[in-house]
Design an enzyme around this catalytic site. Structure first.
Site, PDB file in Angstrom:
ATOM      1  N   ALA A   1       0.831  -1.209   0.000  1.00 15.25           N
ATOM      2  CA  ALA A   1       0.000   0.000   0.000  1.00 15.25           C
ATOM      3  C   ALA A   1       0.865   1.258   0.000  1.00 15.25           C
ATOM      4  O   ALA A   1       0.483   2.279   0.543  1.00 15.25           O
ATOM      5  CB  ALA A   1      -0.918  -0.016   1.218  1.00 15.25           C
TER       6      ALA A   1
ATOM      7  N   ARG B   1      -1.822   6.670 -11.959  1.00 17.08           N
ATOM      8  CA  ARG B   1      -2.877   6.611 -12.983  1.00 17.08           C
ATOM      9  C   ARG B   1      -4.247   7.037 -12.439  1.00 17.08           C
ATOM     10  O   ARG B   1      -5.155   7.338 -13.188  1.00 17.08           O
ATOM     11  CB  ARG B   1      -2.959   5.180 -13.557  1.00 17.08           C
ATOM     12  CG  ARG B   1      -1.769   4.817 -14.407  1.00 17.08           C
ATOM     13  CD  ARG B   1      -1.640   3.316 -14.626  1.00 17.08           C
ATOM     14  NE  ARG B   1      -1.040   2.631 -13.477  1.00 17.08           N
ATOM     15  CZ  ARG B   1      -0.783   1.321 -13.419  1.00 17.08           C
ATOM     16  NH1 ARG B   1      -1.082   0.555 -14.456  1.00 17.08           N
ATOM     17  NH2 ARG B   1      -0.248   0.787 -12.357  1.00 17.08           N
TER      18      ARG B   1
ATOM     19  N   TYR C   1     -40.639  23.198   9.225  1.00 22.37           N
ATOM     20  CA  TYR C   1     -39.273  23.027   9.714  1.00 22.37           C
ATOM     21  C   TYR C   1     -39.364  22.816  11.218  1.00 22.37           C
ATOM     22  O   TYR C   1     -39.841  23.693  11.949  1.00 22.37           O
ATOM     23  CB  TYR C   1     -38.394  24.252   9.420  1.00 22.37           C
ATOM     24  CG  TYR C   1     -37.084  24.133  10.148  1.00 22.37           C
ATOM     25  CD1 TYR C   1     -36.175  23.139   9.792  1.00 22.37           C
ATOM     26  CD2 TYR C   1     -36.773  24.949  11.233  1.00 22.37           C
ATOM     27  CE1 TYR C   1     -34.987  22.970  10.489  1.00 22.37           C
ATOM     28  CE2 TYR C   1     -35.590  24.785  11.938  1.00 22.37           C
ATOM     29  CZ  TYR C   1     -34.703  23.788  11.556  1.00 22.37           C
ATOM     30  OH  TYR C   1     -33.535  23.603  12.255  1.00 22.37           O
TER      31      TYR C   1
ATOM     32  N   ASN D   1     -35.770  28.405  15.898  1.00 18.09           N
ATOM     33  CA  ASN D   1     -34.862  27.842  16.915  1.00 18.09           C
ATOM     34  C   ASN D   1     -33.559  28.606  17.013  1.00 18.09           C
ATOM     35  O   ASN D   1     -32.709  28.255  17.799  1.00 18.09           O
ATOM     36  CB  ASN D   1     -34.571  26.364  16.618  1.00 18.09           C
ATOM     37  CG  ASN D   1     -33.916  26.158  15.274  1.00 18.09           C
ATOM     38  OD1 ASN D   1     -34.065  26.987  14.366  1.00 18.09           O
ATOM     39  ND2 ASN D   1     -33.201  25.063  15.117  1.00 18.09           N
TER      40      ASN D   1
ATOM     41  N   ALA E   1     -54.438  28.942  14.239  1.00 20.76           N
ATOM     42  CA  ALA E   1     -53.643  29.055  13.011  1.00 20.76           C
ATOM     43  C   ALA E   1     -53.005  30.432  12.917  1.00 20.76           C
ATOM     44  O   ALA E   1     -53.574  31.423  13.346  1.00 20.76           O
ATOM     45  CB  ALA E   1     -54.535  28.803  11.800  1.00 20.76           C
TER      46      ALA E   1
ATOM     47  N   ARG F   1     -52.098  36.270  17.341  1.00 28.22           N
ATOM     48  CA  ARG F   1     -51.987  36.904  16.033  1.00 28.22           C
ATOM     49  C   ARG F   1     -52.806  38.189  16.066  1.00 28.22           C
ATOM     50  O   ARG F   1     -53.645  38.372  16.964  1.00 28.22           O
ATOM     51  CB  ARG F   1     -52.507  35.970  14.935  1.00 28.22           C
ATOM     52  CG  ARG F   1     -53.961  35.637  15.113  1.00 28.22           C
ATOM     53  CD  ARG F   1     -54.489  34.691  14.034  1.00 28.22           C
ATOM     54  NE  ARG F   1     -55.891  34.454  14.228  1.00 28.22           N
ATOM     55  CZ  ARG F   1     -56.449  33.263  14.284  1.00 28.22           C
ATOM     56  NH1 ARG F   1     -55.720  32.159  14.175  1.00 28.22           N
ATOM     57  NH2 ARG F   1     -57.741  33.143  14.451  1.00 28.22           N
TER      58      ARG F   1
END
Ligand code: UD1
Ligand code: CA
Length: 457
Positions: A8, A14, A362, A382, A419, A436
């Protein structure tokens, strides 16, 4: 006593590579690791690896393999010169020496074993593993009589045109009586086309040298360039796929599937086209992987479906539906009977059983309880630009579509998040959260032509 030596030290000119040739990867392992694995089957008392070109890289790549002795060859003056380096470490050794080249990764364990057996039965000075190749270009040609007694081995570059017609080649795998070899080694010259000390010249000085043809000539292929590397890839892939199909795995269009030989598959796994299984991957029974999936260093439990997905360094339980188009990574753990995907990314996620994140999410650095429903478009925020933070969600909680959970945050059990919420503070169990802007409606705001009413202009 039996010793094995592996050559080795060469550069691999080559191959046109920065990496030493013997460290080129082939289906999950390097060329030389494959040779060493085949060699270990003859239970050698000593294993010597001859290193030279970028020897530190070769030694560190092989460091995890126990009981190897590294023998330096500096400079590298040919295969014979390489074996001459053994004269000192093998001083006083009695028995046989198997010589393997680090670039013959297709060699099978049983072929080496057979070579050693024949060598011992025939009390030979040396036994050479030979093969009859359809295209012997580049190999040393072996000239022997009907009893397989070798008269000469002549390197391709030193052959005449008519000698090149001989298709019997040396595979570069030999078994020697060490004491006889030790006497012959100092006699080598470099009087040849490459001005190298050829190991093959040693046969001119040994008593009885015999040839053993390999049953499968492909085993003797030496990998010198990228084309031969690609061919070896195909041979190994074919062997691996055939092994698993015989063990009860279904493959649809097997030639489009690649599997590292470190992968484990149970019976009744189905692998669909264009699927690639890498590293220490394990797939349990009844599971279908693919089409078009890439799984690396991961476990997928029984009776799952994984379609058009990428799974890395992770664990998936039983009866899960993954994908289409999921990416699961970073040591994520998914429980049983979960649904992950379409277009969902999990990173360092711990997902309880029967939890679904079915669309466009995600979920990173997150722990989800059991029976959680993650609405479409949910994101865990995160990262604040400096550090990553955890999100923890309890059992049976429902996260409304398009919610953002701003970490660090802890949401209890049985919570319902409206939502479009951006949730920034912890929420106790059994709560309804709506975070929201309140909807504003101004009735009768436009006239029938679409102009604002009561517009001063
Ligand atoms: C060699 C053989 C040839 C055989 C072929 C089989 C010789 C002279 N030729 O040719 O008969 O048909 O293998 O594949 O032996 N190496 C060293 N030190 C050196 C030179 C090479 O350790 O100084 C190592 C290389 O890293 C490689 C192996 O020896 O692993 C073979 O060398 P390579 O140059 O590939 O030999 P071939 O020309 O293929
Ligand atoms: Ca070679």
């Amino acid at each position: 006593m039996l010793a094995v030596a592996i050559l080795a030290a060469g550069k691999g000119t080559r191959m046109k590579t920065d990496l030493p040739k013997v460290l080129q990867q082939l289906c999950g392992r390097s060329l030389v690791e494959r040779v060493l694995e085949a060699a270990s089957s003859v239970s050698p008392d000593r294993q010597l690896v001859i290193v030279g070109h970028k020897k530190e890289a070769v030694e560190s790549a092989l460091a995890p393999i126990p009981n190897l002795e590294f023998v330096p060859q500096i400079p590298q003056l040919g295969t014979g010169h390489a074996i001459q380096q053994l004269l000192e470490p093998l001083q006083g050794f009695t028995g046989n020496l198997v010589v393997l080249t680090g670039d013959t990764p297709l060699l099978r364990a049983e072929t080496i074993q057979n070579l050693v057996n024949v060598h011992q039965q025939r009390h030979a000075s040396a036994t050479v593993l030979t093969a009859q190749l359809p295209d012997p270009t580049g190999y040393g040609r072996v000239f022997c009589n009907q009893d397989f007694v070798i008269e000469r081995i002549i390197e391709h570059k030193d052959c005449t045109e008519s000698q090149r017609l001989n298709q019997r080649v040396s595979s570069g795998v030999y078994c020697f009586n060490w004491q006889e070899l030790a006497i012959a080694l100092p006699k080598l010259t470099n009087n040849n086309a490459q001005k190298e000390y050829y190991l093959t010249e040693v046969f001119d000085y040994l008593q009885t040298v015999i040839a053993v043809d390999a049953n499968d000539y492909e085993e003797s292929f030496g990998i010198n360039d990228r084309l031969q590397l690609a061919h070896a890839h195909q041979v190994i892939q074919t062997r691996t796929r055939e092994k698993w199909m015989r063990a009860g795995v279904t493959m649809i269009l097997p030639e489009t599937i690649t599997i590292d030989d470190t992968v484990e598959l149970a019976a009744d796994v189905i692998i669909e086209p264009q699927t690639h299984l890498r590293g220490k991957t394990k797939i349990l029974g009844g599971t279908t992987i693919g089409p078009n999936s890439f799984i690396t260093d991961s476990t997928v439990g029984s009776n799952c479906q994984v379609a058009y997905s990428v799974v890395e360094d992770s664990e998936i339980g039983a009866d899960c539906k993954i994908g289409p188009f999921a990416r699961i990574r970073g040591a994520s753990v998914v429980g049983d009977r979960c649904r992950i995907g379409n277009f969902v990314e999990l990173k360092k996620a711990n997902v309880g059983s029967q939890t679904n994140a079915a669309h466009l999410s995600y979920l990173g650095d997150v722990t989800l309880g059991t029976h959680v429903n993650v609405g479409a478009g949910t994101i865990t925020a995160n990262y604040d630009g400096f550090q990553k933070y955890q999100t923890i969600v309890g059992d049976r909680t429902k996260i409304g579509s398009n919610s953002v959970l701003v970490a660090p945050i802890r949401i209890g059990d049985n919570v319902n998040i409206g939502a479009g919420s951006v949730v920034t503070r912890d929420v106790g169990s059994d709560s309804l959260v709506i975070a929201r802007a309140t909807q504003v409606v101004k009735p009768d705001y436009y006239d029938p032509q679409g102009r604002k009413k009561n517009d001063p202009q």
